[in-house]
Design a protein around this motif. Structure first.
Motif, PDB file in Angstrom:
ATOM      1  N   THR A 134       0.848  -1.052  -0.063  1.00 23.43           N
ATOM      2  CA  THR A 134       0.066  -0.044  -0.116  1.00 23.43           C
ATOM      3  C   THR A 134       0.788   1.198   0.010  1.00 23.43           C
ATOM      4  O   THR A 134       2.244   1.137   0.152  1.00 23.43           O
ATOM      5  CB  THR A 134      -0.863   0.052   1.121  1.00 23.43           C
ATOM      6  N   LEU A 135       0.364   2.402  -0.238  1.00 20.54           N
ATOM      7  CA  LEU A 135       0.930   3.627  -0.361  1.00 20.54           C
ATOM      8  C   LEU A 135       1.637   3.889   1.187  1.00 20.54           C
ATOM      9  O   LEU A 135       2.833   4.218   1.198  1.00 20.54           O
ATOM     10  CB  LEU A 135       0.174   4.874  -0.478  1.00 20.54           C
ATOM     11  N   GLU A 161      -2.535   5.958  -4.733  1.00 19.13           N
ATOM     12  CA  GLU A 161      -2.642   4.360  -4.654  1.00 19.13           C
ATOM     13  C   GLU A 161      -3.036   3.700  -5.770  1.00 19.13           C
ATOM     14  O   GLU A 161      -4.038   4.061  -6.492  1.00 19.13           O
ATOM     15  CB  GLU A 161      -3.560   4.245  -3.715  1.00 19.13           C
ATOM     16  N   GLU A 257      -5.667  -0.215   6.760  1.00 18.64           N
ATOM     17  CA  GLU A 257      -5.417   1.167   6.251  1.00 18.64           C
ATOM     18  C   GLU A 257      -6.431   2.177   6.757  1.00 18.64           C
ATOM     19  O   GLU A 257      -6.081   3.373   6.790  1.00 18.64           O
ATOM     20  CB  GLU A 257      -5.317   0.983   4.650  1.00 18.64           C
ATOM     21  N   CYS A 292      -3.964  -1.176  -3.082  1.00 20.08           N
ATOM     22  CA  CYS A 292      -2.668  -1.584  -3.068  1.00 20.08           C
ATOM     23  C   CYS A 292      -1.753  -0.998  -4.435  1.00 20.08           C
ATOM     24  O   CYS A 292      -2.703  -0.564  -5.289  1.00 20.08           O
ATOM     25  CB  CYS A 292      -2.196  -2.897  -2.781  1.00 20.08           C
ATOM     26  N   ASN A 293      -0.724  -1.358  -4.666  1.00 16.54           N
ATOM     27  CA  ASN A 293       0.011  -0.876  -5.989  1.00 16.54           C
ATOM     28  C   ASN A 293       0.319  -2.278  -6.583  1.00 16.54           C
ATOM     29  O   ASN A 293       1.276  -2.797  -6.285  1.00 16.54           O
ATOM     30  CB  ASN A 293       1.265  -0.037  -5.544  1.00 16.54           C
TER      31      ASN A 293
END
Length: 346
Positions: A134-135, A161, A257, A292-293
């Protein structure tokens, strides 16, 4: 009188020629100092500048590695900084080279490259950002590596994100967080250009956000790359039918998060009832933004899901990360339902 008139005409003619030469020379220098490539096909290059390194040597190295257009012009900027400043509208100070490390690109013009060369960065550090972070977890990694503070990165990357591409980066310690974010986002767009199905929609923000959001869930769910398109097909089929995605990954996101709680080992039935637009057990369709990325495997799967009539999948081999895919709820229930989560690092 005729001789005076002829002399005036000659002088005017020569003045015009001289002005033309000067204008032509100015335009040639301007063009020679422009970036060699566009962002889409740029070459990145890490340069180590030793103490006392000459501008001529650096110009030669950058030209040989296809970072700059013209070696002589680039060298002349350091040799004649006032001329370079006039040409580029920059301060003459930026054309003074300092020892250190620089991350350069052929998409940078001469002035931009000299700004990096005159910054005197410390030695670059290699930082690996795995798929699925995640960021906030990405920010923690960068902070731990001494690249930029957690809060600065979180502030700079707000709303991005999903677009902070997971990769191994060479970055200078104490970098500006906005520059780090730009590097990661630029890398995202560069990498998705390799996926044919994403080339035509990269400019369509709504559609791209949809695919990245779906990919972010796939990223957190798949364990074997060959199953990613199948998982994508399950989610795509459920979206078409208006059925909730029922992704434990989205509940994890809410817990860690949104609520800021520790990463759970198992999702409980009470967790499935947490009110949040990101909870796909309570809300049909995709969450409002990526969770998420994702990496290329998940992005490609989201853009090109397999064609199946599956509506369910269940982890059956935890060691190998293999799932069983089923068409009906009764088949799914027969496999047993265990709400396990991935490791906190993913």
């Amino acid at each position: 009188m005729k001789s005076v008139k002829a002399a005036a005409i000659t002088f005017t003619f020569l003045a015009i020629i001289l002005a033309g030469l000067l204008a032509g020379g100015y335009l040639w220098l301007k063009n020679a100092s422009k970036a060699l490539d566009q962002e889409s096909n740029a070459i990145e290059y890490s340069l180590k500048i030793e103490r006392g390194a000459s501008a001529r040597k650096i110009a030669k190295e950058l030209f040989q590695n296809k970072i700059i257009k013209n070696e002589s012009v680039f060298y002349s900027f350091a040799r004649f900084p006032k001329m370079a400043a006039f040409l580029t509208k920059e301060s003459p100070e930026i054309f003074r080279i300092k020892s250190g490390f620089c991350k350069l690109s052929s998409a940078m013009d001469a002035a931009e490259i000299y700004k990096e060369l005159s910054a005197g960065h410390e030695e670059l550090k290699s930082v690996s950002i795995p798929e699925g972070l995640t960021l906030s977890k990405t920010a923690l990694r960068l902070d731990a590596a001494g690249i930029c503070s957690t809060q600065d990165f979180v502030n700079a990357a707000a709303g991005l994100e999903g677009f902070l591409f997971p990769d191994t980066y060479s970055l200078a310690p104490k970098s500006d967080a906005n520059k780090v974010v730009k590097i990661m986002v630029d890398n995202f767009y560069k990498k998705i250009s390799s996926i044919e199905s994403l080339k035509n929609i990269s400019a369509n923000k709504k559609e791209l956000n949809r695919i990245v959001t779906l990919a972010s869930i796939i990223e957190r769910e798949y364990r074997s790359a060959d199953e990613a398109p199948l998982i994508a097909s399950v989610f795509t089929n459920r979206i078409k039918k208006g059925i909730g995605l029922y992704s434990c990954a989205t509940v994890e996101y809410v817990i860690t998060e949104v609520l800021g709680r520790p990463h759970p080992d198992i999702i409980t039935y009470d967790d499935l009832k947490i009110q949040s637009p990101y909870n796909t057990y309570l809300n049909a369709g995709l969450p409002p933004a990526p969770i998420c990325n994702p990496g290329l495997v998940a992005l490609k799967a989201a853009a090109e899901p397999a064609k199946t009539d599956y509506y369910y999948f269940q982890l059956m081999d935890e060691k190998e990360g293999r799932h069983v895919f089923t068409k009906t709820l009764s088949e799914h229930v027969a496999q047993g339902v265990i709400f396990k989560t991935k490791k906190a690092t993913r």
